[in-house]
Design an enzyme around this catalytic site. Structure first.
Site, short mmCIF file in Angstrom:
data_model
loop_
_atom_site.label_atom_id
_atom_site.label_comp_id
_atom_site.label_asym_id
_atom_site.label_seq_id
_atom_site.Cartn_x
_atom_site.Cartn_y
_atom_site.Cartn_z
N THR A 1 23.71 25.57 56.19
CA THR A 1 24.87 26.20 57.04
C THR A 1 26.23 25.63 57.07
O THR A 1 27.33 26.20 57.08
CB THR A 1 24.47 26.65 58.64
OG1 THR A 1 23.91 25.46 59.04
CG2 THR A 1 23.49 27.59 58.66
N TRP B 1 26.22 12.46 40.88
CA TRP B 1 25.49 12.59 39.24
C TRP B 1 26.81 12.95 38.58
O TRP B 1 27.09 12.36 37.66
CB TRP B 1 24.56 13.74 39.22
CG TRP B 1 23.84 13.47 37.95
CD1 TRP B 1 22.89 12.83 37.68
CD2 TRP B 1 24.29 14.41 36.84
NE1 TRP B 1 22.47 13.20 36.53
CE2 TRP B 1 23.31 13.92 36.00
CE3 TRP B 1 25.19 15.41 36.71
CZ2 TRP B 1 23.44 14.60 34.41
CZ3 TRP B 1 25.22 16.02 35.46
CH2 TRP B 1 24.39 15.67 34.42
N ASP C 1 19.36 16.52 46.98
CA ASP C 1 20.97 16.06 47.15
C ASP C 1 21.28 15.20 45.84
O ASP C 1 20.58 14.39 45.35
CB ASP C 1 20.90 15.10 48.58
CG ASP C 1 22.36 15.02 49.04
OD1 ASP C 1 23.06 15.64 48.67
OD2 ASP C 1 22.37 14.08 50.06
N GLY C 2 22.46 14.99 45.76
CA GLY C 2 23.05 13.83 44.85
C GLY C 2 23.78 14.63 43.79
O GLY C 2 23.91 13.89 42.77
N SER D 1 19.63 16.39 57.98
CA SER D 1 20.89 17.21 57.68
C SER D 1 20.55 18.75 58.05
O SER D 1 20.82 19.69 57.26
CB SER D 1 21.56 17.28 56.03
OG SER D 1 21.79 15.82 55.77
N ARG E 1 32.09 18.60 39.59
CA ARG E 1 30.78 18.77 40.80
C ARG E 1 30.03 19.91 40.33
O ARG E 1 28.70 19.65 40.62
CB ARG E 1 31.30 18.85 42.31
CG ARG E 1 31.90 17.67 42.82
CD ARG E 1 32.42 18.04 44.41
NE ARG E 1 31.21 18.46 45.04
CZ ARG E 1 30.40 17.79 45.53
NH1 ARG E 1 30.61 16.24 45.46
NH2 ARG E 1 29.36 18.05 46.43
N ASN F 1 27.26 23.77 54.66
CA ASN F 1 27.62 23.80 53.08
C ASN F 1 28.75 24.84 53.03
O ASN F 1 29.64 24.82 52.13
CB ASN F 1 26.78 23.86 52.08
CG ASN F 1 25.81 22.71 51.95
OD1 ASN F 1 24.76 22.88 51.40
ND2 ASN F 1 26.16 21.33 52.12
N TRP F 2 28.94 25.71 54.02
CA TRP F 2 29.98 26.72 53.92
C TRP F 2 31.20 26.15 54.16
O TRP F 2 32.46 26.65 53.72
CB TRP F 2 30.05 28.03 54.88
CG TRP F 2 28.83 28.74 54.68
CD1 TRP F 2 27.53 28.75 55.38
CD2 TRP F 2 28.65 29.98 53.77
NE1 TRP F 2 26.66 29.85 54.94
CE2 TRP F 2 27.51 30.34 53.90
CE3 TRP F 2 29.55 30.21 52.53
CZ2 TRP F 2 26.88 31.53 53.01
CZ3 TRP F 2 29.14 31.35 51.90
CH2 TRP F 2 27.91 32.09 51.94
N ARG G 1 32.35 23.84 52.47
CA ARG G 1 32.90 23.33 50.95
C ARG G 1 33.93 24.05 50.48
O ARG G 1 34.08 25.19 50.82
CB ARG G 1 31.80 23.08 50.09
CG ARG G 1 30.61 22.00 50.51
CD ARG G 1 29.79 21.70 49.39
NE ARG G 1 28.78 20.58 50.07
CZ ARG G 1 28.10 19.90 49.19
NH1 ARG G 1 27.88 20.16 48.06
NH2 ARG G 1 27.18 18.93 50.22
#
Ligand code: IPE
Ligand code: IPE
Ligand code: MG
Length: 236
Positions: free
Chosen positions: A63, A22, A17-18, A187, A30, A65-66, A68
């Site tokens: 699952t 960053w 993560d991150g 998560s 991103r 993250n879809w 986004r």
């Protein structure tokens, strides 16, 4: 302090993560963060393999993250294709066996085809198993197991038998779970399998995560006293 080779975790899982933060810190898109994060993946896989870790499971796409933006999702899968192409040779040199787990029917056809091909080709490699969680969710994994069990018409089941319906069926439960970026939550990762996993959280953002951070996490893990609910210390 050094790593004790006799007390190595067999299976390490990482919530990478991150990447977004960053990139934000550097005023970058991103996707640039994800690009740097994908470089970290191969470095850490090599380091873990050299140490003698048996299984490294990396959470690459959940699952959830879809949800986004489509452009970020497309960019992530593009990076995965690039990873497969560019790191193919390294995986063979390192004798790493690649696996994927998750609802992979949902991932774009071309990427899926290439990933599964490399999984088949590296299947006999005797080094570490690099298990990538893609379109993975712990709840979905448990539900798909329940559905299969119902289809088979089973009336009763043990924990051990249940585990055989999970994506991780041939793998040991993770001993150590690392999450980068300072977040301290699961998560939806390995909900069933992490019942007795040791957790390690670090503020380091995934693109900055280096071999030394992996070693620090292992050293910390080796200081833990794993009791599994009992009183006597379980030795490794
Ligand atoms: C992790 O980095 C990569 C994926 C979830 C695909 P993030 O994209 O979640 O980065 P942050 O949390 O926004 O910094
Ligand atoms: C978890 O990170 C998923 C992956 C690293 C692939 P997220 O960034 O999606 O998790 P939340 O939203 O902060 O819980
Ligand atoms: Mg995140």
């Amino acid at each position: 302090m050094d790593i004790d080779q006799k007390k190595l975790p067999q299976h390490i899982a990482i919530i990478m993560d991150g990447n977004g933060r960053w990139a934000k810190e550097r005023n970058l898109e991103r996707l640039k963060g994800h690009e740097h994060g994908s470089r970290t993946v191969i470095n850490i896989a090599k380091a873990a393999n050299h140490l003698g870790i048996k299984v490294l499971t990396l959470y690459a796409f959940s699952t959830e993250n879809w949800k986004r933006p489509a452009s970020e999702v497309a960019g992530l899968f593009k990076l995965l294709r690039r990873f497969i192409k560019e790191e193919r040779e390294t995986l063979f040199q390192e004798k790493i066996c690649l696996k994927v787990m998750g609802n992979i029917q949902k991932i774009p056809f071309l990427v899926r085809r290439e990933v599964l091909k490399l999984c088949r080709e590296t299947e006999k490699n005797q080094g570490m198993i690099l298990n990538i969680a893609l379109s993975y969710g712990g709840r979905e994994e448990i539900l798909q197991a329940v559905k299969k069990i119902l289809q088979e018409g089973k009336k009763t089941i043990s924990e051990k038998q249940f585990s055989k319906f999970l994506y991780t069926r041939e793998l040991p439960d993770p001993d150590l779970l690392i999450r980068s970026s300072g977040e301290q939550r699961i998560s939806n990762f390995l909900l069933w399998q992490s019942a007795y996993t040791e957790f390690y959280f670090t503020d380091v953002l995934w693109p900055d995560f280096e071999e030394s951070h992996l070693y620090e996490a292992i050293i910390e893990y080796q200081k833990r006293n794993r009791r599994y609910g009992a009183i006597i210390t379980k030795t490794f």
